[in-house]
Design an enzyme around this catalytic site. Sequence first.
Site, PDB file in Angstrom:
ATOM      1  N   CYS A  16       0.811  -1.216   0.000  1.00 29.61           N
ATOM      2  CA  CYS A  16       0.000   0.000   0.000  1.00 29.61           C
ATOM      3  C   CYS A  16       0.853   1.278   0.000  1.00 29.61           C
ATOM      4  CB  CYS A  16      -0.970  -0.076   1.172  1.00 29.61           C
ATOM      5  SG  CYS A  16      -2.470   0.838   0.857  1.00 29.61           S
ATOM      6  N   GLU A  66      -1.249  -8.358   5.798  1.00 31.52           N
ATOM      7  CA  GLU A  66      -1.027  -8.573   7.241  1.00 31.52           C
ATOM      8  C   GLU A  66      -2.332  -8.500   8.035  1.00 31.52           C
ATOM      9  OE1 GLU A  66      -0.588  -5.846   5.622  1.00 31.52           O
ATOM     10  OE2 GLU A  66      -1.075  -4.122   6.881  1.00 31.52           O
ATOM     11  N   HIS A 104      -3.449  -5.078   1.975  1.00 33.79           N
ATOM     12  CA  HIS A 104      -2.816  -5.313   3.281  1.00 33.79           C
ATOM     13  C   HIS A 104      -2.857  -6.798   3.641  1.00 33.79           C
ATOM     14  CE1 HIS A 104      -2.311  -1.213   5.085  1.00 33.79           C
ATOM     15  NE2 HIS A 104      -3.138  -0.905   4.109  1.00 33.79           N
TER      16      HIS A 104
END
Length: 201
Positions: free
Chosen positions: A79, A171, A169
Site C-alpha cells: 500500500c 497482514e 494489506h
Amino acid sequence: MKIAVLAVQGAFIEHEQVLGSLGIECIELRKAEDLDQNYDGLILPGGESTVQGKLLKELGMFERLKKQIEGGMPVLATCAGLILLASDIENDDRQWFGTLPVTVRRNAYGRQLGSFYAEQEFAGIGTIPMTFIRAPYIASANPEVDIMAEVDGHIVGVRYGHQLAISFHPELNSDRRIHEYFIRMTAAAKNTCPDRFCGQR
Ligand code: GLN
C-alpha cells in the site's frame, strides 16, 4: 534470516506479528542507527506515504534505504510502501525511492470504495484474500515488471526482481502466503531457505 520492518508510521506491528507467527526473526527500523544492523529483507508497511517519506528524510534514513533497495535488498511493499517505491505517482508530483518502474494512482478507489475486500488470484500463490484501505492501484507498469494480481481490471500486485509490491494489506488477514512467498524470495537472494518454507520444493 532476519527481516527488517520499517516502523516510522503505519501498520508495521501487524507485519511483525505475521513474521513472528512464521518463526522469522524481525527488527524494527525506527531511526538511522537501526540501518547499521544486518538484515536480509525489508518490509515497507501501509500507512500514509507522504508522512512516511517525510519522516524518512527527517530521520536521515531515506538515502541509505534507497541505496539498499537499489543494491538488491529484497523488499515487500504494501500500500503506502508501494507508493514509496513507485517511479511515478499519477496524482502527485512527488517521487520517493522511485526504484519500481510503475505509475501508481494514490487513493485510487475514491471515497465510497475507500476500503473493500476481494479474493483474487495472485501469480504463483493462488486465490488470496485482499483487504484494501484507501489503496492505490498501478495504472501502468514497465514491460519488465511482472503483473502478479489484478482486481476489476486494475493491477494490484507486481514483482520486479527483488521488489514485491502490492496495493492491499496481507497482514490484516490470517492468510500467510504473501509473507511466505516473500520469505522464499529473501531466502533465494540469501541462497539459503529455511526447511519449513522450501524443504519440500
Ligand atoms: N492512502 C495512503 C497513501 O496515499 C495509502 C493507504 C494505505 O497504506 N493503506 O499513502
